[in-house]
Scaffold this motif. Sequence first.
Motif, PDB file in Angstrom:
ATOM      1  N   LYS A   1      33.030  53.960  37.857  1.00  0.00           N
ATOM      2  CA  LYS A   1      33.411  52.950  38.849  1.00  0.00           C
ATOM      3  C   LYS A   1      32.227  52.148  39.390  1.00  0.00           C
ATOM      4  CE  LYS A   1      37.622  55.287  40.390  1.00  0.00           C
ATOM      5  NZ  LYS A   1      38.399  55.758  41.577  1.00  0.00           N
ATOM      6  N   LEU A   2      30.994  52.453  38.962  1.00  0.00           N
ATOM      7  CA  LEU A   2      29.862  51.620  39.352  1.00  0.00           C
ATOM      8  C   LEU A   2      29.880  50.343  38.528  1.00  0.00           C
ATOM      9  CD1 LEU A   2      27.194  51.218  40.931  1.00  0.00           C
ATOM     10  CD2 LEU A   2      26.027  52.329  39.012  1.00  0.00           C
ATOM     11  N   LEU A   3      29.747  49.198  39.197  1.00  0.00           N
ATOM     12  CA  LEU A   3      29.748  47.901  38.529  1.00  0.00           C
ATOM     13  C   LEU A   3      28.308  47.475  38.287  1.00  0.00           C
ATOM     14  CD1 LEU A   3      32.470  46.299  40.824  1.00  0.00           C
ATOM     15  CD2 LEU A   3      32.805  47.314  38.557  1.00  0.00           C
ATOM     16  N   PRO A   4      27.825  47.544  37.040  1.00  0.00           N
ATOM     17  CA  PRO A   4      26.408  47.292  36.769  1.00  0.00           C
ATOM     18  C   PRO A   4      26.051  45.811  36.854  1.00  0.00           C
ATOM     19  CG  PRO A   4      27.564  47.729  34.722  1.00  0.00           C
ATOM     20  CD  PRO A   4      28.556  47.947  35.834  1.00  0.00           C
ATOM     21  N   VAL A   5      24.875  45.539  37.409  1.00  0.00           N
ATOM     22  CA  VAL A   5      24.348  44.183  37.511  1.00  0.00           C
ATOM     23  C   VAL A   5      22.932  44.190  36.938  1.00  0.00           C
ATOM     24  CG1 VAL A   5      23.720  42.286  39.052  1.00  0.00           C
ATOM     25  CG2 VAL A   5      25.695  43.734  39.595  1.00  0.00           C
ATOM     26  N   LYS A   6      22.701  43.402  35.916  1.00  0.00           N
ATOM     27  CA  LYS A   6      21.389  43.333  35.301  1.00  0.00           C
ATOM     28  C   LYS A   6      20.627  42.140  35.854  1.00  0.00           C
ATOM     29  CE  LYS A   6      18.985  43.224  30.865  1.00  0.00           C
ATOM     30  NZ  LYS A   6      19.125  43.240  29.383  1.00  0.00           N
ATOM     31  N   ALA A   7      19.475  42.418  36.477  1.00  0.00           N
ATOM     32  CA  ALA A   7      18.680  41.336  37.050  1.00  0.00           C
ATOM     33  C   ALA A   7      17.244  41.790  37.241  1.00  0.00           C
ATOM     34  CB  ALA A   7      19.268  40.880  38.384  1.00  0.00           C
ATOM     35  N   ASP A   8      16.340  40.825  37.271  1.00  0.00           N
ATOM     36  CA  ASP A   8      14.921  41.061  37.524  1.00  0.00           C
ATOM     37  C   ASP A   8      14.606  40.544  38.919  1.00  0.00           C
ATOM     38  OD1 ASP A   8      12.172  41.125  37.672  1.00  0.00           O
ATOM     39  OD2 ASP A   8      11.830  40.199  35.709  1.00  0.00           O
ATOM     40  N   LEU A   9      14.228  41.430  39.811  1.00  0.00           N
ATOM     41  CA  LEU A   9      13.984  41.055  41.204  1.00  0.00           C
ATOM     42  C   LEU A   9      12.802  40.104  41.364  1.00  0.00           C
ATOM     43  CD1 LEU A   9      14.543  44.564  42.803  1.00  0.00           C
ATOM     44  CD2 LEU A   9      15.938  42.542  43.259  1.00  0.00           C
ATOM     45  N   LEU A  10      11.943  40.025  40.371  1.00  0.00           N
ATOM     46  CA  LEU A  10      10.815  39.100  40.441  1.00  0.00           C
ATOM     47  C   LEU A  10      11.158  37.724  39.888  1.00  0.00           C
ATOM     48  CD1 LEU A  10       7.862  41.466  39.437  1.00  0.00           C
ATOM     49  CD2 LEU A  10       8.426  40.596  41.718  1.00  0.00           C
ATOM     50  N   ASP A  11      12.382  37.555  39.424  1.00  0.00           N
ATOM     51  CA  ASP A  11      12.835  36.298  38.828  1.00  0.00           C
ATOM     52  C   ASP A  11      14.040  35.801  39.620  1.00  0.00           C
ATOM     53  OD1 ASP A  11      13.886  34.245  37.315  1.00  0.00           O
ATOM     54  OD2 ASP A  11      13.726  35.305  35.403  1.00  0.00           O
ATOM     55  N   THR A  12      13.831  34.834  40.484  1.00  0.00           N
ATOM     56  CA  THR A  12      14.926  34.369  41.344  1.00  0.00           C
ATOM     57  C   THR A  12      16.043  33.716  40.540  1.00  0.00           C
ATOM     58  OG1 THR A  12      13.688  32.330  41.790  1.00  0.00           O
ATOM     59  CG2 THR A  12      13.502  34.114  43.408  1.00  0.00           C
ATOM     60  N   ASN A  13      15.708  33.076  39.423  1.00  0.00           N
ATOM     61  CA  ASN A  13      16.760  32.500  38.577  1.00  0.00           C
ATOM     62  C   ASN A  13      17.658  33.601  38.033  1.00  0.00           C
ATOM     63  OD1 ASN A  13      15.906  29.822  38.888  1.00  0.00           O
ATOM     64  ND2 ASN A  13      14.450  29.997  37.198  1.00  0.00           N
ATOM     65  N   SER A  14      17.034  34.717  37.636  1.00  0.00           N
ATOM     66  CA  SER A  14      17.802  35.868  37.166  1.00  0.00           C
ATOM     67  C   SER A  14      18.721  36.393  38.257  1.00  0.00           C
ATOM     68  CB  SER A  14      16.837  36.974  36.705  1.00  0.00           C
ATOM     69  OG  SER A  14      17.511  38.198  36.485  1.00  0.00           O
ATOM     70  N   LEU A  15      18.220  36.452  39.475  1.00  0.00           N
ATOM     71  CA  LEU A  15      19.024  36.945  40.588  1.00  0.00           C
ATOM     72  C   LEU A  15      20.178  35.992  40.910  1.00  0.00           C
ATOM     73  CD1 LEU A  15      16.240  38.263  42.994  1.00  0.00           C
ATOM     74  CD2 LEU A  15      18.051  39.629  41.942  1.00  0.00           C
ATOM     75  N   HIS A  16      19.893  34.694  40.936  1.00  0.00           N
ATOM     76  CA  HIS A  16      20.962  33.717  41.200  1.00  0.00           C
ATOM     77  C   HIS A  16      22.096  33.857  40.197  1.00  0.00           C
ATOM     78  CE1 HIS A  16      19.638  31.237  44.555  1.00  0.00           C
ATOM     79  NE2 HIS A  16      18.416  31.206  44.053  1.00  0.00           N
ATOM     80  N   THR A  17      21.745  33.990  38.929  1.00  0.00           N
ATOM     81  CA  THR A  17      22.751  34.101  37.879  1.00  0.00           C
ATOM     82  C   THR A  17      23.542  35.405  38.007  1.00  0.00           C
ATOM     83  OG1 THR A  17      21.389  32.803  36.362  1.00  0.00           O
ATOM     84  CG2 THR A  17      23.112  34.189  35.390  1.00  0.00           C
ATOM     85  N   ALA A  18      22.825  36.507  38.206  1.00  0.00           N
ATOM     86  CA  ALA A  18      23.480  37.821  38.256  1.00  0.00           C
ATOM     87  C   ALA A  18      24.391  37.971  39.469  1.00  0.00           C
ATOM     88  CB  ALA A  18      22.424  38.920  38.253  1.00  0.00           C
ATOM     89  N   LEU A  19      24.023  37.344  40.579  1.00  0.00           N
ATOM     90  CA  LEU A  19      24.754  37.540  41.836  1.00  0.00           C
ATOM     91  C   LEU A  19      25.665  36.368  42.183  1.00  0.00           C
ATOM     92  CD1 LEU A  19      21.798  39.023  43.917  1.00  0.00           C
ATOM     93  CD2 LEU A  19      23.707  40.276  42.904  1.00  0.00           C
ATOM     94  N   GLU A  20      25.856  35.461  41.253  1.00  0.00           N
ATOM     95  CA  GLU A  20      26.631  34.253  41.531  1.00  0.00           C
ATOM     96  C   GLU A  20      28.031  34.558  42.057  1.00  0.00           C
ATOM     97  OE1 GLU A  20      27.915  30.051  39.305  1.00  0.00           O
ATOM     98  OE2 GLU A  20      26.973  31.685  38.155  1.00  0.00           O
ATOM     99  N   GLU A  21      28.671  35.566  41.495  1.00  0.00           N
ATOM    100  CA  GLU A  21      30.051  35.893  41.883  1.00  0.00           C
ATOM    101  C   GLU A  21      30.132  37.122  42.787  1.00  0.00           C
ATOM    102  OE1 GLU A  21      32.463  33.881  41.068  1.00  0.00           O
ATOM    103  OE2 GLU A  21      31.116  32.624  39.858  1.00  0.00           O
ATOM    104  N   ILE A  22      28.986  37.591  43.291  1.00  0.00           N
ATOM    105  CA  ILE A  22      28.954  38.814  44.100  1.00  0.00           C
ATOM    106  C   ILE A  22      28.493  38.489  45.516  1.00  0.00           C
ATOM    107  CG2 ILE A  22      27.976  41.130  44.322  1.00  0.00           C
ATOM    108  CD1 ILE A  22      27.491  41.053  41.269  1.00  0.00           C
TER     109      ILE A  22
END
Length: 358
Positions: free
Chosen positions: A45-66
């Motif tokens: 039941k854990l919903l995995p999110v792949k992102a690099d905390l040092l890359d804000t573009n990566s974070l924006h994309t990964a968290l767009e719907e969260i």
Amino acid sequence: MDNRKNIALVVGATGITGSNLAGELISQGWIVYGLSRTPNNNIPKLLPVKADLLDTNSLHTALEEISPTHVYFTTWMRNDTEEENIRVNSALVRNLLDVLAPKASVKHVALVTGLKHYLGPFEAYAKEGKLPETPVREEHPRLPLPNFYYAQEDEVYKASERDGFTWSIHRPHTVIGYAVGNLMNMGVTLAVYASICKETGRRLIWPGSAEQWNGISDVTDARILAKQLVWASTTESAKNQAFNIANGDVFRWKWLWKRLADWFGIEAADFDGTVRPLEKELNHEGQIWKEMSKKYGLKEDNLDKLASAWHTDLDLGRPLEVMCDMSASRKSGFTAYQNTEDSFTELFEKLRIERLIP
């Protein structure tokens, strides 16, 4: 409370703290996202999110719907100097909170640090400055030393003022729990060391200082840390505070060391006053572990992916006894307790079941 309305983002969900926290939240009915560079798919039941905390573009994309209501920050990155630790680890917190700010969904941010808040950073651990008297208390002032824990706290404080969420800071002692490949994992490290001793017919030799051997200590089970994180983020009287967190009992290593050896069916050597760092002891055992892995059908034959002897040496080699005062959270209503010997032996049982030790 209908916990289905609570959406948790656990940052560092593959580590000791993050994985146990995710399990606790899910058991309480939360929607839980687990953010990491290599997502954890082993927790139901854990919903995995792949992102690099040092890359804000990566974070924006990964968290767009969260749009999380609660953020639990349980990760860090080790660097060569404390200045680099500060630069990198403050950016991890800042980048995430900056990306989440426009969503205006976050109600609470919990940050996990540790006792280096009181004892100093890796480079000056328990060596420099005026160290606090033990048991350490949350009211103790910061040490006049560079420390990435302070930098991470400050990022949370600044974002809280900007965005209006509440916060909590959690300072565990040595965290004991199940996780493989974690940088600071005493429980697994000692299990691997004891297994090698058993295989080679050696006694379990204490690697640390006389002060730690003879003094009073405590540790933090990852499961009780998880309970405190959830409690603090959902209890009004706990908001905007820092909390120590330990199991709730105390012990002396000279007592517990023999108990751990007994579990493995080996003899614990009496401490003769000589510090024998575990990192040096395990430095040449890689081939033995490969042979043991083949012999017993273990899942991991790379010793370096299991043991973090360098960090265990930091904890067990401290030149003073260390334990936490728990009054702050106790007064606010947190009453959970965990037996320390059980923390170790239950971990050892799980490692054996998972075929990580013989």
